[in-house]
Design an enzyme around this catalytic site. Structure first.
Site, PDB file in Angstrom:
ATOM      1  CB  CYS A 101      -0.936   0.003   1.201  1.00 34.82           C
ATOM      2  SG  CYS A 101      -1.948  -1.468   1.287  1.00 34.82           S
ATOM      3  CG  HIS A 235      -3.281   3.267   2.277  1.00 40.00           C
ATOM      4  ND1 HIS A 235      -3.923   2.943   1.103  1.00 40.00           N
ATOM      5  CD2 HIS A 235      -3.256   2.130   3.026  1.00 40.00           C
ATOM      6  CE1 HIS A 235      -4.258   1.666   1.142  1.00 40.00           C
ATOM      7  NE2 HIS A 235      -3.877   1.154   2.296  1.00 40.00           N
ATOM      8  CG  ASN A 265      -7.054  -0.819   1.504  1.00 41.36           C
ATOM      9  OD1 ASN A 265      -6.309  -0.508   0.573  1.00 41.36           O
ATOM     10  ND2 ASN A 265      -6.586  -1.258   2.655  1.00 41.36           N
TER      11      ASN A 265
HETATM   12  O1  UT7 Z   1      -4.085  -1.472   3.461  1.00 38.82           O
HETATM   13  C1  UT7 Z   1      -3.389  -2.531   4.066  1.00 38.82           C
HETATM   14  C2  UT7 Z   1      -3.322  -2.313   5.490  1.00 38.82           C
HETATM   15  N1  UT7 Z   1      -4.520  -2.820   6.131  1.00 38.82           N
HETATM   16  C3  UT7 Z   1      -5.113  -2.130   7.101  1.00 38.82           C
HETATM   17  O2  UT7 Z   1      -4.735  -1.038   7.392  1.00 38.82           O
HETATM   18  C4  UT7 Z   1      -6.224  -2.787   7.903  1.00 38.82           C
HETATM   19  C5  UT7 Z   1      -6.144  -2.367   9.336  1.00 38.82           C
HETATM   20  N2  UT7 Z   1      -7.104  -3.046  10.168  1.00 38.82           N
HETATM   21  C6  UT7 Z   1      -8.437  -2.786  10.139  1.00 38.82           C
HETATM   22  O3  UT7 Z   1      -8.880  -1.954   9.367  1.00 38.82           O
HETATM   23  C7  UT7 Z   1      -9.330  -3.487  11.098  1.00 38.82           C
HETATM   24  O4  UT7 Z   1      -8.549  -4.192  12.056  1.00 38.82           O
HETATM   25  C8  UT7 Z   1     -10.318  -4.494  10.409  1.00 38.82           C
HETATM   26  C9  UT7 Z   1     -11.347  -3.714   9.618  1.00 38.82           C
HETATM   27  C10 UT7 Z   1      -9.572  -5.455   9.517  1.00 38.82           C
HETATM   28  C11 UT7 Z   1     -11.064  -5.310  11.468  1.00 38.82           C
HETATM   29  O5  UT7 Z   1     -11.717  -4.429  12.368  1.00 38.82           O
HETATM   30  P1  UT7 Z   1     -11.530  -4.608  13.941  1.00 38.82           P
HETATM   31  O6  UT7 Z   1     -12.321  -3.551  14.563  1.00 38.82           O
HETATM   32  O7  UT7 Z   1     -10.047  -4.639  14.233  1.00 38.82           O
HETATM   33  O8  UT7 Z   1     -12.206  -6.015  14.182  1.00 38.82           O
HETATM   34  P2  UT7 Z   1     -11.599  -7.311  14.866  1.00 38.82           P
HETATM   35  O9  UT7 Z   1     -10.690  -8.024  13.944  1.00 38.82           O
HETATM   36  O10 UT7 Z   1     -11.122  -6.966  16.244  1.00 38.82           O
HETATM   37  O11 UT7 Z   1     -12.918  -8.173  15.044  1.00 38.82           O
HETATM   38  C12 UT7 Z   1     -13.978  -7.758  15.921  1.00 38.82           C
HETATM   39  C13 UT7 Z   1     -15.133  -8.698  15.706  1.00 38.82           C
HETATM   40  C14 UT7 Z   1     -14.727 -10.178  15.730  1.00 38.82           C
HETATM   41  O12 UT7 Z   1     -15.801 -10.910  16.319  1.00 38.82           O
HETATM   42  P3  UT7 Z   1     -15.698 -11.396  17.861  1.00 38.82           P
HETATM   43  O13 UT7 Z   1     -14.478 -12.253  17.918  1.00 38.82           O
HETATM   44  O14 UT7 Z   1     -15.557 -10.133  18.656  1.00 38.82           O
HETATM   45  O15 UT7 Z   1     -16.984 -12.116  18.051  1.00 38.82           O
HETATM   46  C15 UT7 Z   1     -14.645 -10.534  14.274  1.00 38.82           C
HETATM   47  O16 UT7 Z   1     -14.851 -11.900  14.030  1.00 38.82           O
HETATM   48  O17 UT7 Z   1     -15.716  -8.467  14.426  1.00 38.82           O
HETATM   49  C16 UT7 Z   1     -15.791  -9.703  13.714  1.00 38.82           C
HETATM   50  N3  UT7 Z   1     -15.654  -9.424  12.291  1.00 38.82           N
HETATM   51  C17 UT7 Z   1     -16.710  -9.161  11.509  1.00 38.82           C
HETATM   52  N4  UT7 Z   1     -18.020  -9.088  11.760  1.00 38.82           N
HETATM   53  C18 UT7 Z   1     -18.841  -8.777  10.740  1.00 38.82           C
HETATM   54  C19 UT7 Z   1     -14.504  -9.371  11.572  1.00 38.82           C
HETATM   55  N5  UT7 Z   1     -14.807  -9.072  10.293  1.00 38.82           N
HETATM   56  C20 UT7 Z   1     -16.162  -8.936  10.235  1.00 38.82           C
HETATM   57  C21 UT7 Z   1     -17.057  -8.627   9.203  1.00 38.82           C
HETATM   58  N6  UT7 Z   1     -18.379  -8.558   9.494  1.00 38.82           N
HETATM   59  N7  UT7 Z   1     -16.641  -8.384   7.952  1.00 38.82           N
END
Ligand code: UT7
Length: 308
Positions: A101, A235, A265
């Site tokens: 990225c 980004h 993204n």
């Molecule tokens: O460009 C390349 C660089 N990439 C980035 O910069 C990405 C950076 N990271 C992020 O943007 C975020 O960490 C994500 C969007 C990927 C994830 O968001 P988060 O707030 O960090 O969620 P998490 O991984 O902590 O997950 C929280 C909950 C989990 O459920 P439980 O374990 O709390 O029950 C996940 O399973 O959200 C769940 N979850 C979803 N739920 C509905 C994860 N993805 C989804 C989804 N829909 N798509």
């Protein structure tokens, strides 16, 4: 810029994986993304490149160099830049840089090197991604985030590129995109699927620290305050990353351009696409100071200060 016409909404994705519009909007800030149906990464790149050439008013024969950024090229070889050269009918040298990225900012730095040595007068830089080819469409943690698209710019030698910072913390534990595993009858090691694997929370923390650190480095080294900057063009990975970086760096959030809601993204394409939108909307004035800032796979992050 160029994006493929097919729009995929969050509701469309909820038919594929266990997700919903509310979660994606609230946690990431995306409402829709553009996804290629028949166009290759080279097609997206060449269309953005033609738009850039048209707006610069030059033809492909005048280019001294084509530099492309991508993690989702159609081939390992020929590289994306070779395929863009062919589609444009250009004859100049052409090669790719892979820094995920952050790669568009690596292209600017590379181009600045050619200009400084007097080796080129006009360089086409392109960030182009068909992320839909390299996401695992059964992984809700990644497939809802990414989109396809391309952004390009025609650069000329000048004094507008003021400062830059590039950082790499190499390793594969936070983000990786394995190559196709191959079929060697002798290979006895791991065989991974060629799709993005990402630890979202670790990436999130890295991203906020990297952006704040890079912006402050550029401010300190150049004696700038937020009032001196017209736009910060980050980004587009997650609106909460940008919001946190704004809060922590004490820069008003209105100075951070955001289009993630419409485009998702798009990795290396996100910064040049954001610049094109700003420019076409008449939001850039000659002489404006801009900071471009990116982070991602590598891990790598980069930022630069320029005068529009
Ligand atoms: O460009 C390349 C660089 N990439 C980035 O910069 C990405 C950076 N990271 C992020 O943007 C975020 O960490 C994500 C969007 C990927 C994830 O968001 P988060 O707030 O960090 O969620 P998490 O991984 O902590 O997950 C929280 C909950 C989990 O459920 P439980 O374990 O709390 O029950 C996940 O399973 O959200 C769940 N979850 C979803 N739920 C509905 C994860 N993805 C989804 C989804 N829909 N798509």
């Amino acid at each position: 810029m160029y994006v493929p016409p097919r729009i995929v909404t969050n509701d469309d994705l909820s038919a594929l994986v266990d997700t919903n519009d509310e979660w994606i909007r609230r946690r990431v800030g995306i409402a829709q993304r553009h996804i290629a149906v028949t166009e290759t990464t080279a097609d997206l790149a060449a269309k953005a490149a033609r738009n850039a050439l048209d707006s610069a008013g030059i033809d492909a024969a005048s280019l001294d160099m084509i530099l492309c950024a991508t993690v989702s090229a159609d081939y390992v070889s020929p590289n994306l830049a070779c395929m863009v050269q062919k589609q444009l009918g250009a004859l100049c040298p052409a090669y790719d840089i892979n820094a995920a990225c952050s790669a568009f900012l690596f292209l600017l730095e590379t181009a600045a090197g050619y200009f400084a040595r007097g080796k080129a007068k006009t360089i086409l830089v392109v960030g182009a991604e068909r992320m839909s080819r390299i996401v695992d469409w059964s992984d809700r943690g990644t497939c809802v985030i990414f989109g396809d698209g391309a952004g390009a710019a025609v650069l000329g030698a000048g004094d507008g590129y003021l400062d830059s910072v590039i950082t790499v913390r190499g390793g594969d534990s936070v983000i990786k995109i394995p190559h196709h595993a191959g079929k060697s009858p002798f290979w006895d090691g791991n065989c991974e699927e060629p799709y993005i694997q990402m630890n979202g929370q670790e990436t999130f923390k890295y991203a906020v620290n990297a952006m704040c650190g890079d912006i402050h480095t550029l401010f300190d080294r150049n004696g700038l305050t937020p009032d001196d900057i017209a736009w910060i063009v980050p980004h587009q990975a997650n609106y909460r990353i940008i919001e946190s970086a704004a809060k922590r760096s004490g820069i008003p959030q209105e100075k951070f351009y955001m289009n993630i809601e419409r485009l998702g993204n798009t990795s290396s394409a996100s910064i040049p696409m954001a610049l094109d939108e700003l420019s076409r909307a008449g939001k850039l004035t000659r002489g404006d100071k801009l900071i471009l800032t990116a982070f991602g796979g590598g891990l790598a992050n980069a930022a630069c200060l320029l005068t529009w």
